[in-house]
Design a protein around this motif. Structure first.
Motif, PDB file in Angstrom:
ATOM      1  N   THR A 269      12.726   4.227  -7.883  1.00 51.50           N
ATOM      2  CA  THR A 269      11.292   4.088  -8.109  1.00 51.50           C
ATOM      3  C   THR A 269      10.718   2.819  -7.490  1.00 51.50           C
ATOM      4  O   THR A 269       9.507   2.631  -7.513  1.00 51.50           O
ATOM      5  N   THR A 270      11.579   1.946  -7.005  1.00 50.23           N
ATOM      6  CA  THR A 270      11.140   0.770  -6.248  1.00 50.23           C
ATOM      7  C   THR A 270      11.636   0.935  -4.821  1.00 50.23           C
ATOM      8  O   THR A 270      12.840   1.101  -4.591  1.00 50.23           O
ATOM      9  N   LEU A 271      10.713   0.891  -3.861  1.00 52.01           N
ATOM     10  CA  LEU A 271      11.030   1.265  -2.489  1.00 52.01           C
ATOM     11  C   LEU A 271      10.603   0.191  -1.509  1.00 52.01           C
ATOM     12  O   LEU A 271       9.687  -0.589  -1.779  1.00 52.01           O
TER      13      LEU A 271
ATOM     14  N   GLN B  40       1.600  -0.401  -5.879  1.00 52.00           N
ATOM     15  CA  GLN B  40       2.079   0.658  -6.757  1.00 52.00           C
ATOM     16  C   GLN B  40       1.189   1.891  -6.654  1.00 52.00           C
ATOM     17  O   GLN B  40      -0.009   1.791  -6.371  1.00 52.00           O
ATOM     18  N   PHE B  41       1.789   3.043  -6.877  1.00 52.72           N
ATOM     19  CA  PHE B  41       1.024   4.286  -6.943  1.00 52.72           C
ATOM     20  C   PHE B  41       1.693   5.205  -7.956  1.00 52.72           C
ATOM     21  O   PHE B  41       2.876   5.050  -8.281  1.00 52.72           O
TER      22      PHE B  41
ATOM     23  N   VAL C  55       5.470   4.267  -9.071  1.00 60.02           N
ATOM     24  CA  VAL C  55       6.357   3.921  -7.966  1.00 60.02           C
ATOM     25  C   VAL C  55       5.871   2.622  -7.330  1.00 60.02           C
ATOM     26  O   VAL C  55       4.665   2.426  -7.148  1.00 60.02           O
ATOM     27  N   THR C  56       6.805   1.739  -6.992  1.00 56.73           N
ATOM     28  CA  THR C  56       6.471   0.445  -6.402  1.00 56.73           C
ATOM     29  C   THR C  56       6.946   0.397  -4.955  1.00 56.73           C
ATOM     30  O   THR C  56       8.112   0.684  -4.670  1.00 56.73           O
ATOM     31  N   ILE C  57       6.037   0.040  -4.067  1.00 55.95           N
ATOM     32  CA  ILE C  57       6.404  -0.282  -2.690  1.00 55.95           C
ATOM     33  C   ILE C  57       6.517  -1.796  -2.633  1.00 55.95           C
ATOM     34  O   ILE C  57       5.523  -2.512  -2.757  1.00 55.95           O
ATOM     35  N   ALA C  58       7.743  -2.296  -2.502  1.00 54.80           N
ATOM     36  CA  ALA C  58       7.993  -3.730  -2.586  1.00 54.80           C
ATOM     37  C   ALA C  58       7.636  -4.429  -1.281  1.00 54.80           C
ATOM     38  O   ALA C  58       7.602  -3.814  -0.205  1.00 54.80           O
ATOM     39  N   ASN C  59       7.363  -5.721  -1.399  1.00 52.19           N
ATOM     40  CA  ASN C  59       7.087  -6.542  -0.226  1.00 52.19           C
ATOM     41  C   ASN C  59       8.406  -6.833   0.483  1.00 52.19           C
ATOM     42  O   ASN C  59       9.298  -7.459  -0.092  1.00 52.19           O
ATOM     43  N   PRO C  60       8.575  -6.392   1.719  1.00 45.65           N
ATOM     44  CA  PRO C  60       9.864  -6.563   2.392  1.00 45.65           C
ATOM     45  C   PRO C  60      10.246  -8.016   2.614  1.00 45.65           C
ATOM     46  O   PRO C  60      11.420  -8.319   2.829  1.00 45.65           O
TER      47      PRO C  60
END
Length: 311
Positions: free
Chosen positions: A65-67, A154-155, A176-181
């Protein structure tokens, strides 16, 4: 000589007393009957099978769920037809809110669907199953890849059972979290083992630690735990933690995309017998690790005395 007649009080009750007794008898009978009925109802309820909850029209599971941008993930969606008619050309659909899923990830593949395969429809991805009969269920697994240009944030993953002749409501799913790369490092672990027989059963382990990035990782600690019946016999990169059956395997730093290994051995002795499971678990690293799914590994070996050891 005159005789006096003595009159004793009559044993008969007065009309009012008779009425009171009759009322009490009726009340007692009514209470007894009601109690019996209540007891029978309680027994019937206890014996009756519990009603099963009706499944939702759609349910989803996502992993992880964290991407991170460029990372692949899966969404498993199950649909259920609780209508009394067949839904024609039934499809599982996934959406994103407030950002459309089609702006976040590309569809890689899917399983469990018709030969037509999954497809994009507007701001959703859909998995077709054909006609779905009343009470029928179907499950599809979407494989998606986060776009390299995905914006951190997040979405909500939304989902829906939709057909050509009927559409169920859109349901809210997991966050769902799109993490900061720039501030994450995905550290994963793997464990291999080989057994050696003889006068002393021995198992040699190789721990591999990999940094899938995107940032460099530091302060990495992986804890290995081994079962009773085995004793530490030495290693490189791992050290015993007091008198416990654990080893601390530390890595000072690891660049993005790099791997390193540590080795340790455990002795079982001549009388070793049975199965021995050893596990490894990442317990610390910096910066944050966005993917807990690859943080642990395990290996089970079997010994038939010290002569035969297999992994």
């Amino acid at each position: 000589m005159s005789t006096k007649t003595v009159q004793y009080p009559s044993e008969r009750h007065s009309p009012d007393r008779n009425s009171e007794i009759t009322t009490m008898q009726r009340s007692w009978r009514r209470t007894t009957i009601l109690s019996a009925v209540a007891a029978l109802a309680t027994a019937f309820i206890a014996m009756a099978p519990a009603a099963q909850a009706v499944p939702p029209s759609s349910s989803v599971e996502i992993s992880p769920t964290t991407l991170l941008p460029g990372q692949t993930f899966t969404v498993s969606e199950t649909i259920y037809n609780d209508r009394d008619f067949t839904v024609s050309y039934a499809k599982a659909a996934i959406y994103g809110s407030p950002t459309p899923i089609t702006d976040i990830a590309d569809l890689v593949s899917c399983t469990g669907v018709t030969e037509l395969g999954c497809f994009q429809a507007g701001s959703s991805y859909r998995a077709p199953f054909g006609n779905l009969e009343p009470g029928g269920t179907r499950t599809a697994v979407f494989t998606l890849r986060v776009k390299d240009t995905a914006t951190p944030g997040q979405f909500t993953l939304q989902h829906q059972f939709v057909g050509d002749n009927y559409a169920f409501e859109i349901l809210g799913g997991p966050l769902v979290t799109i993490a900061n790369p720039a501030t994450n490092a995905d550290v994963k672990v793997a464990l291999a083992a080989s057994g050696h027989g003889g006068l002393n059963a021995r198992i040699d382990y190789t721990l591999t630690v990999t940094n899938d990035g995107p940032s460099a990782a530091s302060g990495i600690r992986v804890v290995a735990t081994y079962p009773p019946g085995l004793s530490f016999a030495g290693g490189t990169g791992c050290a015993t933690a007091g008198t416990t059956r654990t080893l601390n395997c530390d890595v000072a730093s690891l660049a993005s995309g790099a791997s390193t290994t540590a080795k340790f051995s455990l002795n079982g002795g001549l009388l070793a017998l049975g199965s021995y499971a050893t596990t490894v678990q990442r317990t610390a690293s910096s910066p944050a690790d966005p993917n807990a799914a690859n943080d642990s590994a395990a290996k089970t070996c079997s010994a038939l005395t010290g002569l035969i050891v297999t992994c």
